[in-house]
Design a protein around this motif. Sequence first.
Motif, PDB file in Angstrom:
ATOM      1  N   UNK A  45      11.330  -3.736   9.368  1.00 57.21           N
ATOM      2  CA  UNK A  45      11.788  -2.350   9.045  1.00 57.21           C
ATOM      3  C   UNK A  45      12.067  -2.257   7.528  1.00 57.21           C
ATOM      4  N   UNK A  46      10.959  -1.967   6.780  1.00 54.46           N
ATOM      5  CA  UNK A  46      10.913  -2.100   5.203  1.00 54.46           C
ATOM      6  C   UNK A  46      12.163  -1.164   4.569  1.00 54.46           C
TER       7      UNK A  46
ATOM      8  N   UNK B 181      10.185 -11.652   1.524  1.00 54.07           N
ATOM      9  CA  UNK B 181      10.721 -10.811   0.469  1.00 54.07           C
ATOM     10  C   UNK B 181      11.438 -11.724  -0.488  1.00 54.07           C
ATOM     11  N   UNK B 182      12.409 -12.291   0.068  1.00 55.04           N
ATOM     12  CA  UNK B 182      13.140 -13.263  -0.854  1.00 55.04           C
ATOM     13  C   UNK B 182      12.460 -14.447  -1.470  1.00 55.04           C
TER      14      UNK B 182
ATOM     15  N   UNK C 163       0.221 -11.879  -7.142  1.00 61.14           N
ATOM     16  CA  UNK C 163      -0.808 -12.573  -6.644  1.00 61.14           C
ATOM     17  C   UNK C 163      -0.334 -12.894  -5.036  1.00 61.14           C
ATOM     18  N   UNK C 164       0.768 -13.566  -4.723  1.00 63.11           N
ATOM     19  CA  UNK C 164       1.355 -13.715  -3.580  1.00 63.11           C
ATOM     20  C   UNK C 164       1.339 -12.696  -2.758  1.00 63.11           C
TER      21      UNK C 164
ATOM     22  N   UNK D 142       4.549  -4.951  -3.545  1.00 64.59           N
ATOM     23  CA  UNK D 142       5.406  -4.736  -2.447  1.00 64.59           C
ATOM     24  C   UNK D 142       4.852  -5.584  -1.268  1.00 64.59           C
ATOM     25  N   UNK D 143       5.542  -6.007  -0.415  1.00 62.39           N
ATOM     26  CA  UNK D 143       5.135  -6.898   0.846  1.00 62.39           C
ATOM     27  C   UNK D 143       4.742  -5.584   1.782  1.00 62.39           C
TER      28      UNK D 143
END
Lengths: 480, 219, 164
Positions: free
Chosen positions: A58-59, B149-150, B168-169, B174-175
């Motif tokens: 859940x972003x 994310x981290x 690039x990752x 954003x994810x």
Amino acid sequence: MDDETKQKIKERYQRQVNRGERFWPDSIFKDLIVSLAIFTLLILLATFIGVASEPKADPSDTSYIPRPEWYFLFLFKFLAIYGQIPVLGKIEWIATVLVPGIAMLVLTLLPFIDRTPNRYYTKRALPISIMALVVVDIILLTLMADVPTVSENGSKLVGWLQAVAGLAIPGLTMIALFLMAFAFKNISAKTMFWMTAIASVLMIGFTGSVLAIAPKPTATAEGTVATTLVDQIFAGQDLYSVNCTECHGDDGKVTKIEGVKGLEGKEIPPINGHDVLYTLDDASLAEVIAYGRPDAGMNPFGKTYNPAGLSKSEIDYIVIFMRYTWDDRFEMPAEALKPLFPPLAEGEVPSYDVHIQPIVKRYCLACHRAGKENNNFLMDSYENILSTGDNKDKDIIAGDPNSYFLQVIQGHAIPDPKDPTKTLIRTMPPNSQLKPNIVDALIRWIMAGMPRTAEDAAKLTVTPAPATGPAGTPSVTPTP
Amino acid sequence: MWKKIFDWLDERLGLVDLYKNLLDRPEPQGNWWNTLGSASLFLFIMQAVTGIFLTVYYTPSPDHAYDSINYIMNGVAFGWLIRGIHHWGATLMVIVVFVHMLRVFFTASFKYPREMTWLIGVGLFLLTLGMGFTGYLLPWNQKSYWATTVGTQIAGTVPFLGDFILKALRGGSNLSALTLQRFFAAHIWMLPAALAGLIGAHLYLIIKHGESHFPTKDD
Amino acid sequence: MPDNELNRRDFIKVTTGIVGGLIGAAIGLPAISYLLDPAFKSGGKEAWIPVGKIADMEIGRPYPFSFTRVQVNGWERTSTSHGGFAIRKSEDPKDIVILNSRCTHLGCTVNWKDDAQAFLCPCHDAKFSEEGMVLDGPPPRPLDRYADFRLTDDGILEIFYKES
């Protein structure tokens, strides 16, 4: 390395080989035993521990505390401890890039750094000691990973202890080991190993004290994850009851909102028909719940605007519940059709735990909880039902059919005693009529004196046999 | 009759040579610590097999990844077993590969003539961690989403290049679906291909130089 | 001694084979079941689908109806629409022919044309009689029928539908 040393190494290896074994079957047999053990372990882990169910990503949920995979936890902790160092601690990339980068570089180039032909452990005291310290540190940092560096009362003691255990002792010991190896060359390997051992014990000790004074992790009350369709429907039903019935009613039929502050009298389309269920797919329905329909007056329920809102998984459950309950293209699984509470036999007294709580959850809790307009009558627990509310003295009276509660659920509004033209309490629920069996259960419960547990209720239950029932027991079904 | 078939095959495939060179090799007296390398290989094979099976049902898209995993766990016969083995195999593989590396370090087996074996081994270790990192995101649940994310954020702290590496990752700032898709590609194609290649080289070098013996006072 | 040594090695070889086989079986058999799982699942759900009130259906005139069903395939739900015609042959409420509107040629939807007194398929000009029999065109067989139907007490015609 000169040719003579190379020759020596080869000869030594040849001697070992001559005294050795065959790759097949001797070595492979050992390999296979270990593989079998690992395989068995895998099957056991997969069967008895399994993989924990997690809620869907859940972003918009910014309150989630992120943690990396367990094998990166030590780096995570190292970063946190490093951040406490004054001045240097602000330059984050030293800890995130430089230190791990150098460590990996040294590890990669190891054969070109440690170029002596010596292999026996006493001849390699420095590298073995340093590696041992690193490994112990990695394990301890992983263990400490969940302890914050600043405790809740603002004390930095935990942080300092962690820095001592995870950074200071291993760091200083390594410097000392380098000095011993290069500045004082005659130090024996034994001394260096002892030093490493003592440093490790100290690190373990400090880590132990960190873990001892750290606040015990409170069991996080994360919403349970429903994995099967039936569980998801039930979870959705519960969430719908609490969040949606206030406006849409328990059956989604409501076309005019009543009794909701700010939305009183608003006309809304029913949400249980084709207009909604056929034209909106699951994703769209979920978005409507998450972001609301601001122009039409519907509040957002997702986490985007409200950290305490519904998670993505929870919204998905509500959508699944709506689909399987109201969408006529779907068939409700048979297991999901169980009644709200077990049907009551004649003379049986319902209990809060078994019968009343599910009713309250389904029909009342949407409004009768903290933060809603409800005359301060909270129904979120047994105690609150009996002890809260502006009219608590008259709401629920054991054995009294004129209890306000019983009046309003049977369609009789309570007039304001000061001004009979106004109503003190309107009929409940505001926009629908409870089914007769539910009203019956509530009447029986209050008339019998509001038993809480199934055992309490069983004691009050009157068998409708012609035998003389216990006299004076209040019951709606009079004993013959 | 069987002898004839075998001889015919051997003449063309070189089975006896293969047996002599690969299997019937003399080795120094074995030690249980020496089994860790083959245990890593075994785990790699297990991960490959279960991973291939998982792709039969798994869908790498933010809309369906979570539901497809849920379906594997609850809807498919033995799905829980296949995913359970893959999940725990990942954890065990990181441990076993790491301990294998420590064993090589402590017995100094990386020294002449096995320097290249070590170098390739470090590559294998890093690839294993990469497999763990990319695989963690695929179930698309809260834990994996925020861990990634981290994790990518940390890569973003590299001076000057940080922002570039991060993009690039993640395949963007954003994810997103792009992140999931490229992690999936890395997890099932690129990293395993690199792993398989390096494992081949690692094994070739082990056969060429033989397994190192446990060091004695003379070494 | 060498004999003993040989026996030991043979024993190890056999054990190795057995252990390897065990691991293979322990992962292989569940894997086969995992792969073939969808084939083992009992297919098609069944349901009684309401078509319409019998009172609304004129005798001798096809009454069109349509309904939508949702199929759950794994985690994906797909809705498919079906259509058909109910034709009352006489006053007898049991005397009904219920046809599927899917053309048996290539699956286009046929329509009733009053002028032609036939079902016409727009794709390849196929023509079916009121009974669903092929009158003209390429279709290989008559229109499919919903053979199982019933009348509820409220006079609603329901057909029995089974997912394919």
